[in-house]
Design an enzyme around this catalytic site. Structure first.
Site, PDB file in Angstrom:
ATOM      1  N   MET A  32       0.974  -1.151  -0.026  1.00  0.00           N
ATOM      2  CA  MET A  32       0.372  -0.100  -0.332  1.00  0.00           C
ATOM      3  C   MET A  32       1.027   1.327  -0.214  1.00  0.00           C
ATOM      4  O   MET A  32       0.134   2.388   0.626  1.00  0.00           O
ATOM      5  CB  MET A  32      -0.847  -0.148   1.083  1.00  0.00           C
ATOM      6  N   HIS A  39       9.647  -3.656   3.092  1.00  0.00           N
ATOM      7  CA  HIS A  39       9.272  -3.978   1.686  1.00  0.00           C
ATOM      8  C   HIS A  39      10.605  -3.977   0.872  1.00  0.00           C
ATOM      9  O   HIS A  39      10.373  -5.325   0.050  1.00  0.00           O
ATOM     10  CB  HIS A  39       8.789  -2.938   1.059  1.00  0.00           C
ATOM     11  N   GLY A 150       4.432  -9.804   4.569  1.00  0.00           N
ATOM     12  CA  GLY A 150       5.655 -10.359   5.176  1.00  0.00           C
ATOM     13  C   GLY A 150       5.136 -11.135   6.912  1.00  0.00           C
ATOM     14  O   GLY A 150       3.910 -10.846   7.214  1.00  0.00           O
ATOM     15  N   GLN A 156      -3.116 -11.859   8.967  1.00  0.00           N
ATOM     16  CA  GLN A 156      -3.357 -11.741   7.089  1.00  0.00           C
ATOM     17  C   GLN A 156      -2.612 -12.499   6.230  1.00  0.00           C
ATOM     18  O   GLN A 156      -2.548 -13.502   5.265  1.00  0.00           O
ATOM     19  CB  GLN A 156      -2.231  -9.791   7.064  1.00  0.00           C
TER      20      GLN A 156
HETATM   21  O1  PAF Z   1      -0.284  -5.743   3.852  1.00  0.00           O
HETATM   22  C1  PAF Z   1      -0.673  -4.190   3.160  1.00  0.00           C
HETATM   23  O2  PAF Z   1       0.235  -3.744   3.007  1.00  0.00           O
HETATM   24  C2  PAF Z   1      -1.488  -4.562   2.746  1.00  0.00           C
HETATM   25  O3  PAF Z   1      -2.387  -5.428   3.535  1.00  0.00           O
HETATM   26  C3  PAF Z   1      -1.490  -6.023   0.953  1.00  0.00           C
HETATM   27  C4  PAF Z   1      -1.575  -7.599   1.202  1.00  0.00           C
HETATM   28  C5  PAF Z   1      -0.886  -5.210   0.173  1.00  0.00           C
HETATM   29  C6  PAF Z   1      -3.280  -5.361   0.348  1.00  0.00           C
HETATM   30  O4  PAF Z   1      -3.483  -4.229   0.102  1.00  0.00           O
END
Ligand code: PAF
Length: 279
Positions: A32, A39, A150, A156
């Site tokens: 995002m 990242h 991550g 998630q």
């Molecule tokens: O972890 C994130 O930055 C978000 O939840 C993702 C996986 C990009 C989905 O929008």
């Protein structure tokens, strides 16, 4: 097919990727934006394992249950692109909302069960439906062989693995280690919203998690969580939850198991931070 490129819709991204004689193996790193070293570590791993890495930057409105949180989410596209343009085999895609969620949406909602009712699921209703939806569509349109996430967002990660299995998307979900600063604070785009003093105070999160990891086998679940909470309460942060669960199903913690995780969520002023430690 080298040279850093940026696309603003999936159509032109796909044409570019299909240009060569052989379709490249694609590693997807969905983000995002407000990119940080965490990242970068996902991207560098993906570069080792694929021909091309597609980094998507999309602040997904469907995963924010709080409109203020969505509005406040850091957006720094120029900085993000400056960080990425040193990579020859990285392609960035910054799609628009109607490109990710077209009228003819390819996603069919799946049930998330327990994953959607405990911890993050309980405190952010609808959040994981939004995550499952966006990640499905990003995979659908970018066609990766592998996608990188991550471990910091461990619930998630379980949701995404579940979505991939349920929708039979042919993608390998790769879990990558949480990256921490020198003091233990897990790197997160939201850390940009903390001033220096709050940044220091947020270190209580990792201290609390480390206490749980070191003590749970001896003290047991109840006593460890009680003492951990007392340690946490010496800080000015506001605890939302602190619990131990199975790291795959998010069902109950089992003392004998070696697949447990301690998860925490707390507010540092108005900034919501989450973290976890494998036990
Ligand atoms: O972890 C994130 O930055 C978000 O939840 C993702 C996986 C990009 C989905 O929008």
């Amino acid at each position: 097919m080298t040279g850093f490129r940026t696309f603003y819709d999936f159509g032109s991204l796909r044409s570019f990727l299909n240009e060569g004689a052989k379709v490249p193996q694609i590693g997807l790193v969905p983000t995002m934006g407000a990119l940080h070293i965490g990242h970068v570590s996902l991207i560098e791993r993906a570069l080792k394992e694929n021909d091309i890495v597609v980094v998507t930057i999309f602040v997904n409105p469907k995963q924010f249950n709080n409109p203020i949180d969505l509005e406040k989410y850091p957006r720094v596209p120029e900085k993000d692109l400056a960080l990425l343009n040193v990579y020859d085999r990285v392609v960035v895609c910054i799609p628009q909302v109607n490109d990710v969620y077209p009228e003819n949406d390819p996603y069919e909602k799946i049930e998330l069960g327990l994953l959607d009712t405990v911890l993050e699921g309980e405190f952010r209703p609808g959040h994981f439906d939004g995550v499952a939806h966006v990640v499905h569509n990003l995979m659908f349109y970018t066609k990766p062989s592998k996608a990188y996430f991550g471990l910091k967002d461990i619930q998630q990660l379980s949701v995404i693995k579940h979505m991939v299995a349920s929708t039979k998307r042919p993608v390998d979900v790769v879990a990558c280690q949480t990256v921490r600063d020198a003091h233990g604070l897990a790197l997160s785009s939201r850390n940009l919203l903390l001033n220096e003093a709050k940044h220091k105070e947020a270190l209580i999160i990792y201290k609390t998690l480390s206490f749980v990891k070191s003590n749970i086998k001896v003290l047991g679940k109840e006593e460890t969580l009680k003492q951990a909470q007392a340690i946490f309460n010496q800080s000015s942060l506001e605890l939302e939850y602190l619990d131990v669960v199975n790291q795959t199903t998010f069902g109950p913690y089992k003392k004998e198991g070696d697949d447990n995780v301690c998860c925490i969520s707390a507010f540092c002023e108005k900034v919501r931070l989450i973290d976890n430690i494998l036990l």
